[in-house]
Design an enzyme around this catalytic site. Sequence first.
Site, PDB file in Angstrom:
ATOM      1  CE  LYS A  54      -3.781  -2.516   2.008  1.00 55.19           C
ATOM      2  NZ  LYS A  54      -4.238  -3.221   3.192  1.00 55.19           N
ATOM      3  CD  GLN A  98      -3.331  -4.745   6.382  1.00 56.82           C
ATOM      4  OE1 GLN A  98      -3.198  -3.756   5.698  1.00 56.82           O
ATOM      5  NE2 GLN A  98      -3.904  -5.840   5.917  1.00 56.82           N
ATOM      6  CG  ASP A 121     -10.228  -0.892   4.235  1.00 53.97           C
ATOM      7  OD1 ASP A 121     -10.198  -1.063   2.999  1.00 53.97           O
ATOM      8  OD2 ASP A 121      -9.873  -1.760   5.051  1.00 53.97           O
TER       9      ASP A 121
END
Length: 293
Positions: A54, A98, A121
Site C-alpha cells: 500500500k 490493517q 476502507d
Amino acid sequence: MPARIIDGRSVAQRIQSEIKSAARDFTAQAGAAPGLGVVLVGDDPASAMYVRMKRRACERAGLRSEARILPAASSQAEVECAVRGFNADANIHGILVQLPLPDHIDEEAALNEISLPKDVDGIHPLNIGRLGMRGREPTFTPATPTGVMLLIEETGETIEGKRAVVIGRSNIVGLPVALMLANANATVTICHSRTRDLPGAVKGADIVVAAVGRAEYVKGDWLKAGAIVIDVGSNSLPDPDSEKGYRYVGDIEFESARAVAGYITKVPGGVGPMTITMLLSNTLKAARRSLNE
Ligand code: NAP
C-alpha cells in the site's frame, strides 16, 4: 468459445493513472498530497507485506502514506489512540486499520474510532450498516468489494435482474459484495460453509463471486454457460517449478471454469490489483471532500 478474461491489472493501471493526475492537481491546489494513515499492530508477515504494498502504491500515485506500527502486545487504548491521532491530523485524509488485529484487541471498538469521513476502507460498522439499508449512503464502500463491482461492470453486461451467487460471507469481502450486488438490483444468494449443494446453487447464477479461501474449489462444471465469474481468492500452492517454491491460485479452478464461463478473472491479475487501487481512489475522494468542507 473460452471465456473472455477481465484483466484486473489493466483496469487497475488505467484507474491508477487517473488517480495520479488527480492527485497532482489536488497537491497543487491544497499544498499537500492526499494522505493515507495506516495502523498496523503486530508482526504478521502477510499484514506487513500488504502495508508495504500500500505504501509503494501510494508513492507511485503521488499520495503520502504514514504508518503507525505498534507491537503485538499493544493495548486496546494504544491502538485506539493511534487511530485518533490520524483522525486529528489534517494531512491524513484516509485511515486504514490493517486486519486482522491480534486476538486481544476488540476489532469493532478499534474500527469504531475511525472518523467516518476518513473511513476509506469502508469498514466502519456504520458504513457497512448503511450499505445494507435502503436509502442510506455509506461514506465509502470497502476496497475489495468495490473492485469486484468495477470488474463486473467492465464486462459491459447489466447487473440488474441477474442472478448472483456470492460464495463467502466475511465482513470484508463476501457480505459487502452481496450487499453491493443487491443494491445494483441483482437477485443475490449468499453461500457459505453450511450451504447444502453448493454446485446446485452456483449452477443457476449469471454472476458468481468466489471469496472462500480454498484453492481451486469451484469447478467449471458447477457453472452456468456464459456466467460472469469473479475470483477473489488468493491461495498459495506449493510449486517446485516456481522460483519461490509456490504459486498463487484463486478459489476457482481456472481452466475448467474458463471453458464454460462468459467472462472470468485470473489469479493473480484479477481482483488483487483492484483492491489497492480502490483504496487509493477512496483516499483521493476523502482528500477532495476535505477541501470542499
Ligand atoms: P474468510 O473470512 O475466511 O471467509 C471465507 C468464507 O468462505 C466464509 O464465509 C466461509 O463460510 C466460506 N466458506 C469456507 N469454506 C466453504 C465451503 N467449503 N463452501 C462454501 N463456503 C465456504 O475469508 P475472506 O477474508 O473473505 O477471504 C476470502 C478469500 O479472498 C481468501 O482467499 C483471501 O485471501 C482472499 N482475499 C483477497 C483479496 C484481494 O484483494 N484479492 C482481499 C481479501 C481477501 P462461513 O461463514 O460459514 O465460515
